[in-house]
Write an enzyme that holds these catalytic residues in place. Structure first.
Site, mmCIF file in Angstrom:
data_model
loop_
_atom_site.group_PDB
_atom_site.id
_atom_site.type_symbol
_atom_site.label_atom_id
_atom_site.label_comp_id
_atom_site.label_asym_id
_atom_site.label_seq_id
_atom_site.Cartn_x
_atom_site.Cartn_y
_atom_site.Cartn_z
ATOM 1 N N TYR A 1 48.505 42.331 31.854
ATOM 2 C CA TYR A 1 47.465 42.599 32.846
ATOM 3 C C TYR A 1 46.614 41.341 33.092
ATOM 4 O O TYR A 1 46.364 40.960 34.231
ATOM 5 C CB TYR A 1 46.608 43.754 32.320
ATOM 6 C CG TYR A 1 45.607 44.297 33.292
ATOM 7 C CD1 TYR A 1 45.993 45.223 34.261
ATOM 8 C CD2 TYR A 1 44.274 43.919 33.244
ATOM 9 C CE1 TYR A 1 45.064 45.737 35.163
ATOM 10 C CE2 TYR A 1 43.345 44.430 34.133
ATOM 11 C CZ TYR A 1 43.749 45.343 35.086
ATOM 12 O OH TYR A 1 42.828 45.843 35.972
ATOM 13 N N LYS B 1 46.401 39.327 36.637
ATOM 14 C CA LYS B 1 45.156 39.204 37.406
ATOM 15 C C LYS B 1 44.760 37.735 37.556
ATOM 16 O O LYS B 1 44.201 37.334 38.585
ATOM 17 C CB LYS B 1 44.033 40.012 36.747
ATOM 18 C CG LYS B 1 44.228 41.521 36.797
ATOM 19 C CD LYS B 1 44.442 42.042 38.214
ATOM 20 C CE LYS B 1 44.270 43.553 38.331
ATOM 21 N NZ LYS B 1 44.615 44.064 39.663
HETATM 22 P P1 NDP Z 1 44.567 54.068 39.058
HETATM 23 O O1 NDP Z 1 45.578 54.146 37.975
HETATM 24 O O2 NDP Z 1 43.610 55.182 39.232
HETATM 25 O O3 NDP Z 1 45.301 53.827 40.442
HETATM 26 C C1 NDP Z 1 46.378 52.977 40.582
HETATM 27 C C2 NDP Z 1 47.020 53.277 41.931
HETATM 28 O O4 NDP Z 1 48.095 52.370 42.134
HETATM 29 C C3 NDP Z 1 47.573 54.682 42.007
HETATM 30 O O5 NDP Z 1 47.157 55.285 43.221
HETATM 31 C C4 NDP Z 1 49.086 54.502 41.988
HETATM 32 O O6 NDP Z 1 49.715 55.473 42.796
HETATM 33 C C5 NDP Z 1 49.219 53.108 42.581
HETATM 34 N N1 NDP Z 1 50.422 52.424 42.115
HETATM 35 C C6 NDP Z 1 50.756 52.131 40.837
HETATM 36 N N2 NDP Z 1 51.973 51.559 40.794
HETATM 37 C C7 NDP Z 1 52.404 51.490 42.079
HETATM 38 C C8 NDP Z 1 53.576 51.019 42.690
HETATM 39 N N3 NDP Z 1 54.571 50.497 41.955
HETATM 40 N N4 NDP Z 1 53.691 51.088 44.030
HETATM 41 C C9 NDP Z 1 52.709 51.624 44.780
HETATM 42 N N5 NDP Z 1 51.557 52.087 44.262
HETATM 43 C C10 NDP Z 1 51.416 52.032 42.919
HETATM 44 O O7 NDP Z 1 43.820 52.687 38.823
HETATM 45 P P2 NDP Z 1 42.412 52.125 39.333
HETATM 46 O O8 NDP Z 1 41.985 52.847 40.545
HETATM 47 O O9 NDP Z 1 41.504 52.036 38.196
HETATM 48 O O10 NDP Z 1 42.839 50.625 39.677
HETATM 49 C C11 NDP Z 1 42.963 50.121 40.988
HETATM 50 C C12 NDP Z 1 42.987 48.615 40.923
HETATM 51 O O11 NDP Z 1 41.761 48.129 40.351
HETATM 52 C C13 NDP Z 1 44.117 48.051 40.059
HETATM 53 O O12 NDP Z 1 44.638 46.887 40.643
HETATM 54 C C14 NDP Z 1 43.401 47.722 38.764
HETATM 55 O O13 NDP Z 1 44.067 46.728 38.040
HETATM 56 C C15 NDP Z 1 42.063 47.238 39.286
HETATM 57 N N6 NDP Z 1 40.991 47.258 38.298
HETATM 58 C C16 NDP Z 1 40.548 48.438 37.738
HETATM 59 C C17 NDP Z 1 39.519 48.424 36.807
HETATM 60 C C18 NDP Z 1 38.973 49.681 36.186
HETATM 61 O O14 NDP Z 1 38.109 49.601 35.316
HETATM 62 N N7 NDP Z 1 39.413 50.856 36.600
HETATM 63 C C19 NDP Z 1 38.884 47.177 36.396
HETATM 64 C C20 NDP Z 1 39.429 45.999 37.051
HETATM 65 C C21 NDP Z 1 40.431 46.065 37.959
HETATM 66 P P3 NDP Z 1 51.174 56.061 42.460
HETATM 67 O O15 NDP Z 1 51.228 56.274 40.982
HETATM 68 O O16 NDP Z 1 51.270 57.308 43.261
HETATM 69 O O17 NDP Z 1 52.144 55.028 42.954
#
Ligand code: NDP
Length: 258
Positions: free
Chosen positions: A161, A165
């Protein structure tokens, strides 16, 4: 400020926006904020039911598109299909993400690859497709990547990760330099610790880690998904027309505070 000035400065009406991973967590909040700002929003992810439920919640004609960003070969066709159905993508938010918490000594390359494929390779190819069409149509555009505070601080156990990033920050610098003169800005938002599934996966059952995290956030609160959503809406708006190649930390001061 009059509502007119506000909508001219921060409004996104007439723009089509695609948010990957827009069906849940931060992505859903980003999609909501873009829609509230007037954009026609499309959310994409692998699970159709999750996307449909989120689109119903977001309202405002939010569209859905099922795609897996790791299916690199399918992305050009997916981008073309989205553009045909909803209009050229003016605003792309590369938000889809996954994570893996594992001791470094137990990791093999596939553990790094499965994270890198989503955050970097998928986002790169989708951005390439979107940029190509914008250039061909001589349209301005805004691409935002969701980075992470993890790119700025050392955190144990989440190496794939962190590497991914950090790579994104390099992508932002390179693309922002290459396309700005042709009207396409490229920026990022680096969330701190935001209260979503991905955060809970990293901290559940690890009370000392959670306590350590909370103790270093000056606001003493976790961020909310909409805090990231409004930052993306701002970066995508005319108000940010001179902001290019930047990554905005939205972290309650966690990366800089003590
Ligand atoms: P979630 O796990 O809630 O959401 C991740 C989303 O990405 C899901 O909707 C999932 O949908 C989608 N996803 C995952 N893999 C794929 C794929 N191969 N193709 C298409 N869609 C995909 O995570 P967050 O909302 O917390 O995270 C969102 C972003 O923010 C990420 O990039 C994360 O790294 C970043 N982030 C989050 C932090 C936090 O504290 N939450 C902190 C820093 C950064 P589906 O499974 O249906 O494909």
């Amino acid at each position: 400020m009059t509502p007119d000035i506000l909508s001219q400065t921060y409004g996104l009406s007439g723009k089509t926006a695609l948010v990957t991973g827009g069906g849940s967590g931060i992505g859903k909040a980003i999609a909501t904020c873009l829609a509230r700002s007037g954009a026609k929003v499309v959310i994409a992810g692998r699970r159709a039911d999750v996307l449909e439920a989120a689109a119903a919640e977001i309202g405002q004609g939010c569209g859905t598109f099922v795609l897996d960003v790791t299916d690199i070969a399918a992305l050009p066709e997916a981008e073309a299909a989205i553009a045909a159905k909803f209009g050229t993508i003016d605003i792309l938010i590369n938000n889809a993400g996954n994570t893996l918490k594992k001791p470094f000594e137990d990791c093999d390359m596939s553990d790094f690859d499965q994270i890198f494929d989503v955050h970097v390779r998928g986002a790169l190819e989708l951005s390439r497709c979107v940029i190509k069409r914008l250039l061909a149509e001589e349209r301005p555009g805004s691409i935002s990547f969701i980075s992470s505070m993890t790119a700025y601080i050392g955190q144990p156990l989440v190496h794939g990760y962190t590497i991914s990033k950090t790579a994104i920050d390099g992508v932002i610098r390179g693309l922002s330099a290459e396309f700005a003169a042709r009207g396409i800005r490229v920026n990022g938002v680096a969330p701190g610790w935001i209260d979503t599934e991905i955060f809970r996966k990293a901290t559940d059952g690890d009370a000392p880690r959670k306590q350590k995290i909370m103790s270093r956030i000056p606001t003493q609160t976790l961020g909310q998904p909409e805090d990231i959503g409004w930052a993306c809406a701002f970066l995508s708006s005319p108000a940010a027309k001179y902001i290019n190649g930047q990554v905005i930390l939205v972290d309650g001061g966690g990366a800089t505070g003590f």
